[in-house]
Design a protein around this motif. Structure first.
Motif, PDB file in Angstrom:
ATOM      1  N   ARG A  73     170.828 -32.602  47.658  1.00 23.27           N
ATOM      2  CA  ARG A  73     171.978 -33.195  48.058  1.00 23.27           C
ATOM      3  C   ARG A  73     173.099 -32.295  47.297  1.00 23.27           C
ATOM      4  NH1 ARG A  73     172.908 -39.060  46.725  1.00 23.27           N
ATOM      5  NH2 ARG A  73     171.028 -39.358  47.990  1.00 23.27           N
ATOM      6  N   LEU A 130     172.690 -31.825  43.318  1.00 22.59           N
ATOM      7  CA  LEU A 130     172.880 -32.757  42.599  1.00 22.59           C
ATOM      8  C   LEU A 130     171.341 -33.661  42.342  1.00 22.59           C
ATOM      9  CD1 LEU A 130     175.026 -34.640  41.030  1.00 22.59           C
ATOM     10  CD2 LEU A 130     175.097 -35.932  42.912  1.00 22.59           C
ATOM     11  N   SER A 135     165.799 -38.641  43.947  1.00 22.74           N
ATOM     12  CA  SER A 135     165.829 -39.439  42.760  1.00 22.74           C
ATOM     13  C   SER A 135     166.018 -38.764  41.521  1.00 22.74           C
ATOM     14  CB  SER A 135     164.889 -40.621  42.598  1.00 22.74           C
ATOM     15  OG  SER A 135     165.070 -41.195  41.554  1.00 22.74           O
ATOM     16  N   GLU A 136     167.767 -38.853  41.027  1.00 19.77           N
ATOM     17  CA  GLU A 136     167.639 -38.093  39.929  1.00 19.77           C
ATOM     18  C   GLU A 136     166.781 -38.965  38.810  1.00 19.77           C
ATOM     19  OE1 GLU A 136     169.801 -39.405  41.842  1.00 19.77           O
ATOM     20  OE2 GLU A 136     171.378 -40.720  40.841  1.00 19.77           O
ATOM     21  N   LEU A 137     166.518 -40.014  38.647  1.00 24.29           N
ATOM     22  CA  LEU A 137     165.715 -40.812  37.634  1.00 24.29           C
ATOM     23  C   LEU A 137     164.367 -40.376  37.616  1.00 24.29           C
ATOM     24  CD1 LEU A 137     166.879 -44.515  37.796  1.00 24.29           C
ATOM     25  CD2 LEU A 137     167.707 -42.667  36.219  1.00 24.29           C
ATOM     26  N   ALA A 138     163.717 -39.948  38.968  1.00 25.71           N
ATOM     27  CA  ALA A 138     162.421 -39.302  39.106  1.00 25.71           C
ATOM     28  C   ALA A 138     162.317 -38.012  38.425  1.00 25.71           C
ATOM     29  CB  ALA A 138     161.787 -39.543  40.334  1.00 25.71           C
ATOM     30  N   ARG A 177     173.870 -54.732  28.412  1.00 25.42           N
ATOM     31  CA  ARG A 177     173.769 -53.847  29.583  1.00 25.42           C
ATOM     32  C   ARG A 177     175.131 -53.517  30.130  1.00 25.42           C
ATOM     33  NH1 ARG A 177     170.060 -55.979  33.325  1.00 25.42           N
ATOM     34  NH2 ARG A 177     171.653 -56.737  34.869  1.00 25.42           N
ATOM     35  N   GLY A 178     174.955 -52.296  30.911  1.00 21.85           N
ATOM     36  CA  GLY A 178     176.291 -51.501  31.366  1.00 21.85           C
ATOM     37  C   GLY A 178     176.210 -50.223  31.054  1.00 21.85           C
ATOM     38  N   VAL A 179     177.345 -49.230  31.700  1.00 21.00           N
ATOM     39  CA  VAL A 179     177.100 -47.946  31.399  1.00 21.00           C
ATOM     40  C   VAL A 179     178.390 -47.279  30.877  1.00 21.00           C
ATOM     41  CG1 VAL A 179     176.594 -45.685  32.722  1.00 21.00           C
ATOM     42  CG2 VAL A 179     175.431 -47.651  33.346  1.00 21.00           C
ATOM     43  N   ARG A 196     181.079 -44.764  30.294  1.00 18.94           N
ATOM     44  CA  ARG A 196     181.686 -43.714  31.145  1.00 18.94           C
ATOM     45  C   ARG A 196     182.649 -42.507  30.489  1.00 18.94           C
ATOM     46  NH1 ARG A 196     178.046 -43.608  35.496  1.00 18.94           N
ATOM     47  NH2 ARG A 196     177.974 -45.882  35.989  1.00 18.94           N
ATOM     48  N   PHE A 205     173.827 -43.186  31.592  1.00 18.24           N
ATOM     49  CA  PHE A 205     172.546 -43.956  31.507  1.00 18.24           C
ATOM     50  C   PHE A 205     171.335 -43.212  31.006  1.00 18.24           C
ATOM     51  CE2 PHE A 205     168.599 -45.715  33.293  1.00 18.24           C
ATOM     52  CZ  PHE A 205     168.536 -47.066  32.710  1.00 18.24           C
ATOM     53  N   ARG A 212     185.765 -50.964  31.604  1.00 21.87           N
ATOM     54  CA  ARG A 212     186.149 -51.810  32.677  1.00 21.87           C
ATOM     55  C   ARG A 212     187.063 -53.195  32.197  1.00 21.87           C
ATOM     56  NH1 ARG A 212     184.016 -50.971  37.690  1.00 21.87           N
ATOM     57  NH2 ARG A 212     183.704 -52.886  38.065  1.00 21.87           N
ATOM     58  N   LYS A 213     186.662 -54.341  32.516  1.00 21.28           N
ATOM     59  CA  LYS A 213     187.450 -55.618  31.834  1.00 21.28           C
ATOM     60  C   LYS A 213     186.754 -55.833  30.471  1.00 21.28           C
ATOM     61  CE  LYS A 213     187.442 -56.337  36.458  1.00 21.28           C
ATOM     62  NZ  LYS A 213     186.769 -57.125  37.537  1.00 21.28           N
ATOM     63  N   ARG A 214     185.643 -55.104  29.884  1.00 25.59           N
ATOM     64  CA  ARG A 214     185.098 -55.806  28.540  1.00 25.59           C
ATOM     65  C   ARG A 214     185.171 -55.023  27.579  1.00 25.59           C
ATOM     66  NH1 ARG A 214     179.322 -56.707  31.154  1.00 25.59           N
ATOM     67  NH2 ARG A 214     179.739 -54.717  31.918  1.00 25.59           N
TER      68      ARG A 214
END
Lengths: 129, 365
Positions: B17, B28, B32-35, B290-292, B294, B313, B341-343
């Motif tokens: 891709r 990019l 699968s970028e994780l694989a 949990r969350g990412v 950025r 991640f 974000r909101k947290r």
């Protein structure tokens, strides 16, 4: 591009909706959406029993690239969420149409009217290139 | 018009891709970028890094030139193939680029610089080189492929030209072996063992296919970024740039202040910065929840705000991690929070790397 199922309807923001036998509406994101997002690493789902409103964020999907909001296409109450996604967010990538569903909504006013069928959605994808 | 590497067609044929990156059309992911990330940590993966610039320097005063240009001291290299990581500073002490340099002979050196900065770097190098009568030769006739992972060297060796094979397998970390226009260096940007291989551009596509045949997984920019972040390696433009100096970029170790009489570009400025009172440090963060995390998010510490310079991640940790620039007084704190974000979520402050040679190096409790 995998085949677009004809048993459901689509939003122009790449969500799909399917009416289940019990009258609830199952919501997910399309194959195109998961492919554009990249590998998902985290899905934040609402509480069962909470209210969702049309046009408002109901799910956050985080991929390796970015966090994206999924907007509810209808008003209603959350009847169920796909708990498997907590440990396996990759189900959305692997099976966007089936095992990767996000949540089920008990609709306040039935199915929204401004949705597309599979052919119309396919035409939109085509035009987006 | 985006530039294409000699491997561009191979990427498209493999389903890459393609995206724009620093003026180049690059893969990019290939699915699968994780694989791809896991392949490098556990087995063997490879990256097309031909968008980076290979620059050769030659001249009787080449060593003097590089001792002026770089904050690290090239005079520490004295055997052919010896390599060194370091930074090139502007006169204000900001980082113009980070780079790897190779000693090839008393009057011959090679440096590899980043894609996004290559044109500005080369213009700067030429400007300084004029005073030393050193030639600056951009090697657009070469391509570069990084093979990385615990099995990468063994697999790639099978398809290297015969004349290079033995020497390449005997290389110690941060050394290189050359034969003709091929250069194999035991270096990389993933925290795993492996090689970076420079070779004639017209041989690159066939060699890439050979590497696929021996079971090396092509990997794209997304995996390259998550691997280097886990390895705690800076990305130029994110974690450092012309406005940040080495002390606040976790790169003080690459600055050679001895001998004191070596007057490299930026020296006065960074000596001043070292003694300043409002210092910052680049630290690692591990998200407890949990969350990412950025890039660009705010870090709230006991000594004021900091900023996330790279976040994402970490597949090996199954957690989100980040590099962040925070006030020095908070750099040794055990924790902080990140506004996402909101947290506002708690993070542990750690010392990178997060992962090296397949092993988790930070405490996840």
């Amino acid at each position: 591009m995998s085949d677009i199922p004809k048993d459901r309807q689509y939003t122009d923001t790449h969500e799909w909706l399917r009416e289940l036998d019990d009258g609830s509406i199952e919501l997910g994101i399309t194959d195109h959406a998961q492919e554009s997002l990249g590998d998902l690493v985290f899905v934040e789902l609402p509480e069962v029993g909470s209210e969702v409103a049309s046009g408002e964020e109901c799910v956050v999907v985080e991929s390796t690239k970015a966090a994206s909001d999924v907007f509810s296409p209808l008003d209603g109450e959350v009847a169920a969420v796909n708990e498997a996604l907590e440990d396996q967010p990759e189900l959305v990538n692997q099976s966007p149409w089936e095992e990767g569903w996000l949540l089920r909504i008990r609709p306040a006013n039935g199915m929204p009217e401004d949705l597309m069928d599979a052919d119309a959605y396919a035409a939109q994808l085509e035009s987006e290139g | 018009m985006e530039r294409k590497t000699p491997l561009h067609d191979a990427h498209e044929a493999a389903g890459g891709r393609m995206v724009g990156f620093a003026g180049w059309h690059m893969p990019l992911t290939y699915g699968s970028e994780l694989a791809e990330h896991r392949a490098v940590r556990e087995d063997a993966g490879m990256f097309d890094v031909s968008h980076m610039a290979i620059v050769d320097f030659e001249g009787a005063r080449a060593k003097d030139f590089l001792r002026k240009l770089y904050a690290n001291d090239i005079a520490r290299l004295s055997t052919p193939g010896a390599a060194q990581y370091g930074v090139m500073l502007n006169p204000e002490g900001g980082i113009k680029d980070d780079l790897i340099s190779y000693f090839r002979g008393p009057e011959r050196y090679r440096t590899v610089v980043n894609a996004g900065t290559r044109d500005a770097d080369i213009a700067w190098m030429r400007k300084i080189a004029a005073d030393f009568d050193v030639s600056v030769n951009e090697r657009n006739d070469l391509a570069m492929i990084a093979v990385q992972g615990p099995k990468a060297r063994e697999r790639a060796a099978a398809v290297l030209p015969e004349a290079l094979k033995g020497g390449a397998l005997e290389l110690k970390p941060f050394t290189a072996s050359e034969r003709g226009d091929w250069l194999v260096a035991r270096t990389g940007y993933t925290g795993e063992d492996g090689w970076e291989i420079m070779l004639p551009a017209d041989r690159a596509a066939a060699f890439w296919d050979n590497l696929v045949e021996v079971g090396i997984q092509p990997a794209g920019l997304a995996a390259r970024d998550s691997l280097r972040l886990e390895a705690g390696l800076n990305l130029y433009g994110n974690d450092m740039d012309e406005t940040t100096h080495p002390w606040e970029s976790n790169l003080g170790w690459t600055v050679a202040l001895d001998p004191t009489e070596r007057d490299f570009i930026g020296r006065q400025a960074i000596e001043k910065a070292r003694d300043a009172s409002d210092k910052k440090r680049l630290v690692g963060l591990v998200l407890k929840d949990r969350g990412v995390i950025r890039h660009g998010q705010t870090v709230n510490t006991s000594a004021g705000e900091g900023i996330v310079t790279s976040g994402g991640f970490a597949p090996t940790l199954d957690r989100s991690i980040a590099l962040a620039r925070v006030p020095e007084a908070a750099a040794s704190d055990p924790e902080a929070t990140v506004s996402m974000r909101k947290r506002e979520l708690p993070v542990a402050i750690v010392k990178p790397p997060f992962v090296r040679r397949g092993k988790i190096r930070v405490n996840l409790d």
